[in-house]
Design an enzyme around this catalytic site. Structure first.
Site, PDB file in Angstrom:
ATOM      1  N   LYS A 127       0.810  -1.215   0.000  1.00 21.92           N
ATOM      2  CA  LYS A 127       0.000   0.000   0.000  1.00 21.92           C
ATOM      3  C   LYS A 127       0.846   1.269   0.000  1.00 21.92           C
ATOM      4  O   LYS A 127       0.495   2.262  -0.640  1.00 21.92           O
ATOM      5  CB  LYS A 127      -0.954   0.002   1.197  1.00 21.92           C
ATOM      6  CG  LYS A 127      -2.062  -1.030   1.079  1.00 21.92           C
ATOM      7  CD  LYS A 127      -3.075  -0.904   2.215  1.00 21.92           C
ATOM      8  CE  LYS A 127      -4.221  -1.883   2.036  1.00 21.92           C
ATOM      9  NZ  LYS A 127      -5.239  -1.747   3.114  1.00 21.92           N
ATOM     10  N   LYS A 210      -6.309 -10.256  -7.631  1.00 22.74           N
ATOM     11  CA  LYS A 210      -7.418 -10.335  -6.697  1.00 22.74           C
ATOM     12  C   LYS A 210      -8.566  -9.447  -7.153  1.00 22.74           C
ATOM     13  O   LYS A 210      -8.355  -8.339  -7.658  1.00 22.74           O
ATOM     14  CB  LYS A 210      -6.946  -9.906  -5.296  1.00 22.74           C
ATOM     15  CG  LYS A 210      -7.996 -10.037  -4.207  1.00 22.74           C
ATOM     16  CD  LYS A 210      -7.435  -9.581  -2.862  1.00 22.74           C
ATOM     17  CE  LYS A 210      -8.505  -9.616  -1.791  1.00 22.74           C
ATOM     18  NZ  LYS A 210      -7.995  -9.121  -0.485  1.00 22.74           N
ATOM     19  N   LYS A 213     -12.302  -3.669  -5.525  1.00 23.90           N
ATOM     20  CA  LYS A 213     -13.176  -2.529  -5.807  1.00 23.90           C
ATOM     21  C   LYS A 213     -12.408  -1.375  -6.442  1.00 23.90           C
ATOM     22  O   LYS A 213     -13.011  -0.461  -7.001  1.00 23.90           O
ATOM     23  CB  LYS A 213     -13.857  -2.058  -4.525  1.00 23.90           C
ATOM     24  CG  LYS A 213     -12.927  -1.799  -3.365  1.00 23.90           C
ATOM     25  CD  LYS A 213     -13.707  -1.475  -2.109  1.00 23.90           C
ATOM     26  CE  LYS A 213     -12.813  -1.505  -0.861  1.00 23.90           C
ATOM     27  NZ  LYS A 213     -12.559  -2.874  -0.413  1.00 23.90           N
TER      28      LYS A 213
END
Length: 348
Positions: A127, A210, A213
């Site tokens: 991240k 994966k 969203k």
């Protein structure tokens, strides 16, 4: 059974079996969230164990969140919990920020956890990436707060996806170090529960990634708010390969898109990938996809409809979360106070 497993079971025997887990309200609840987490939450709810399920809104703000969007997303995730079958009379449902003890225990654990442990966390590296200097301190310390979320309730089991396993292992490290530092046997060594046919649901457009969203293509995922027609369209257009389905799971090796769709079918049907292939092996995707469409629409469309209904009454969602927070705090407050006593903090 190994000596380590026996020792762990003996250490945890003093603790009441209790399940805790949570999901960030970062918007866009997907099929991956449902199969990888929420469906398993519902299954564990029915096993007679005390269950607490949280909307972890404090974790969400480790990256910027628009306040109005955060409120909406928190309610939407709560609606997803309820629509999928979580029952406030059976499970404690609440949002994290309403129970201040999470942050309080999180600070204690910030002082227990080591910087080196945090630096090794894969999600931090993913991240923060090359912009680590600009990432929030909260994002770096995220796993310490997650440990507090879990251990604040002396949770013995945490249903999580594969991507959170490392954080649960860190939770165990923090519990063990706290117990060792203070010469107590106060926190359990929580066990991750990673099970089911689709613990990691992949993109419908790229079986190596994966389902997310944040993917720019809405066709890459099934949103839990999608209606029946949209669900059907996305499955029909999902990427596949030209070969028929194999008859054994070994035949799915090097076929990521086929493997993903078979696992989704198995998870929705509450069976195994091998059972799916025993029934449907040898068929072309032109035959398999309609069967998957029927199954997915049957299982998911009612959840989408119920989420829409629940979101029309945000006050009722807020009431349920508030009541759940009060019940959660009744468990959490004594454990936090005992923690303060162990650490040496004076309280009146």
């Amino acid at each position: 059974m190994s000596d380590a497993t026996q020792a762990q079971q003996a250490a945890n025997a003093k603790f009441k079996p209790r399940v805790f887990s949570g999901i960030q309200p970062s918007g866009g609840l997907t099929l991956g969230n449902y199969l990888g987490a929420i469906k398993r939450f519902v299954d564990m709810q029915e096993q007679g164990i005390e269950t607490l399920y949280c909307v972890v809104d404090m974790h969400a703000i480790t990256v910027w969140q628009d306040p109005d969007a955060l409120r909406r997303q928190t309610r939407e995730l709560a609606a997803g919990y309820l629509a999928a079958g979580l029952d406030p009379s059976k499970s404690i449902l609440f949002n994290q920020s309403q129970v201040a003890e999470h942050a309080q225990l999180g600070w204690i654990f910030n002082c227990v956890a080591r910087m080196g442990w945090m630096n090794r966390m894969t999600q931090w590296k993913d991240k923060a990436g090359k912009n680590a200097e600009k990432a929030s301190l909260g994002l770096f310390a995220y796993p310490s707060l997650m440990a507090a979320d879990i251990l604040l309730y002396h949770a013995t089991h945490v249903p999580v996806g594969e991507d959170q396993k490392q954080h649960v292992e860190l939770t165990r490290d923090i519990a063990a170090k706290f117990n060792n530092d203070y010469g107590v046997d106060f926190f359990p060594l929580t066990e991750p529960v990673i099970e089911g046919a689709a613990t990691r649901v992949m993109s419908l457009r790229d079986g190596s990634k994966k389902m997310s969203k944040s993917d720019p293509s809405d066709m890459s995922r099934i949103n839990m708010t999608d209606d029946a027609d949209t669900i059907a369209k996305k499955i029909r257009k999902a990427k596949t390969d030209p070969e028929p389905l194999p008859e054994t799971v070994d035949g799915l090796d090097d076929r990521p898109e086929a493997r993903n769709l078979v696992r989704i079918y198995a998870a929705l049907a509450e069976t195994t990938p091998q059972a799916v292939l025993t029934e449907l092996g040898g068929k072309q995707f032109s035959e398999f996809k309609p069967a998957l469409v029927d199954l997915a629409v049957d299982k998911l469309a009612p959840i989408s409809q119920e989420m829409g209904r629940l979101m029309q009454d945000p006050a009722e969602i807020d009431r349920i979360l508030g009541q759940g927070a009060a019940r959660a705090r009744a468990i959490a407050a004594p454990i936090l106070q005992d923690t303060y006593d162990i650490v040496g903090m004076i309280r009146g």
